[in-house]
Every structure is written in C-alpha cells, then in structure tokens.
Design a protein around this motif. Structure first.
Motif, PDB file in Angstrom:
ATOM      1  N   ILE A 198       6.023  -7.385  -9.729  1.00 57.15           N
ATOM      2  CA  ILE A 198       5.336  -8.450  -8.400  1.00 57.15           C
ATOM      3  C   ILE A 198       4.068  -7.203  -7.752  1.00 57.15           C
ATOM      4  O   ILE A 198       3.869  -7.355  -7.692  1.00 57.15           O
ATOM      5  CB  ILE A 198       6.274  -9.317  -8.077  1.00 57.15           C
ATOM      6  N   TRP A 199       5.576  -6.123  -7.840  1.00 57.79           N
ATOM      7  CA  TRP A 199       4.697  -4.735  -7.330  1.00 57.79           C
ATOM      8  C   TRP A 199       3.976  -4.294  -7.327  1.00 57.79           C
ATOM      9  O   TRP A 199       3.123  -3.819  -6.779  1.00 57.79           O
ATOM     10  CB  TRP A 199       6.287  -3.651  -7.712  1.00 57.79           C
ATOM     11  N   CYS A 200       3.989  -3.996  -9.058  1.00 60.17           N
ATOM     12  CA  CYS A 200       2.781  -3.301 -10.020  1.00 60.17           C
ATOM     13  C   CYS A 200       1.464  -3.992  -9.831  1.00 60.17           C
ATOM     14  O   CYS A 200       0.368  -3.536  -9.407  1.00 60.17           O
ATOM     15  CB  CYS A 200       3.505  -3.107 -11.350  1.00 60.17           C
ATOM     16  N   PHE A 201       1.567  -5.904  -9.821  1.00 59.21           N
ATOM     17  CA  PHE A 201       0.501  -6.277  -9.455  1.00 59.21           C
ATOM     18  C   PHE A 201      -0.429  -6.022  -8.311  1.00 59.21           C
ATOM     19  O   PHE A 201      -1.702  -5.801  -7.807  1.00 59.21           O
ATOM     20  CB  PHE A 201       0.125  -8.107 -10.111  1.00 59.21           C
ATOM     21  N   ALA A 202       0.839  -6.003  -7.325  1.00 57.33           N
ATOM     22  CA  ALA A 202       0.343  -6.168  -6.019  1.00 57.33           C
ATOM     23  C   ALA A 202      -0.720  -4.654  -5.566  1.00 57.33           C
ATOM     24  O   ALA A 202      -1.539  -4.085  -5.224  1.00 57.33           O
ATOM     25  CB  ALA A 202       1.208  -6.157  -5.199  1.00 57.33           C
ATOM     26  N   ARG A 203       0.333  -3.468  -6.157  1.00 58.74           N
ATOM     27  CA  ARG A 203      -0.434  -1.942  -6.222  1.00 58.74           C
ATOM     28  C   ARG A 203      -1.414  -2.154  -6.943  1.00 58.74           C
ATOM     29  O   ARG A 203      -2.935  -0.891  -6.355  1.00 58.74           O
ATOM     30  CB  ARG A 203       0.555  -0.673  -6.429  1.00 58.74           C
ATOM     31  N   ALA A 204      -2.149  -2.655  -7.947  1.00 58.03           N
ATOM     32  CA  ALA A 204      -3.126  -2.608  -8.831  1.00 58.03           C
ATOM     33  C   ALA A 204      -4.187  -3.192  -8.322  1.00 58.03           C
ATOM     34  O   ALA A 204      -4.950  -2.712  -8.084  1.00 58.03           O
ATOM     35  CB  ALA A 204      -3.214  -2.910  -9.966  1.00 58.03           C
TER      36      ALA A 204
END
Length: 100
Positions: A45-51
């Motif tokens: 979730i964190w990685c998709f939000a940052r992307a």
C-alpha cells in the motif's frame, strides 16, 4: 464523462475508496492472519501510494513543468512520448492527454 464537481459526491467517492481498501485489506488479513501478510500488505500500500505521488506530483514539479497530471493513463502516455524533457523557458504548461 464529466468531472465530479459536487463536494458531497467527491467526499462520498473518497469514503468509498477508503472503505474498499479497508475491506479488501481486512479480508486478506482474515484469510491469512500472520504478521508477514500484514507487513507485506502495508508495504505494498505504501509503495503504490508513493508511486502515485511520483506520477502526479514529482514529475510535474521537479522533472517537467509542462506535464499536468490527468490520470494514470495520461502518465503512461507521457512516459512513452519522445519529447519528455525539462521545462523550456517561457513556454506555457501543457496537460498531457488533453486535446490529443
């Protein structure tokens, strides 16, 4: 399809996204209740939000001032354009994906 302009509908849409994400996360954790699953889900979730942040903010403000985020598909089209470069001086910003 036109943009949503009613603030109540915009808040409702945001609430539905939040509810959908919470429900999906809860169902995944309920199916495999382990610390590993919880941590991997949080990292995903964190990685998709940052992307997503990268696609709509970083490119526009730090890489190419001509680019204006108009959705993930416009970002994909932007990535495949040959004229991606730093913002030339005195050139008005352009929204990729509009009027193409």
């Amino acid at each position: 399809m036109t943009d949503i302009t009613n603030p109540k509908l915009i808040y409702a849409k945001g609430a539905l996204f939040l509810f959908g994400g919470l429900l999906a996360s809860a169902l995944l954790i309920a199916e495999r209740p382990s610390l590993k699953v919880v941590v991997l889900l949080a990292v995903a979730i964190w990685c998709f939000a940052r992307a997503y942040y990268f696609a709509f903010y970083v490119i526009e403000h730090y890489v190419d001032g001509r680019y204006r985020f108009a959705g993930l598909w416009s970002f994909v089209r932007y990535l495949f354009r040959k004229d991606r470069r730093a913002d030339p001086p005195n050139r008005p910003p352009q929204t990729w994906g509009e009027n193409e």
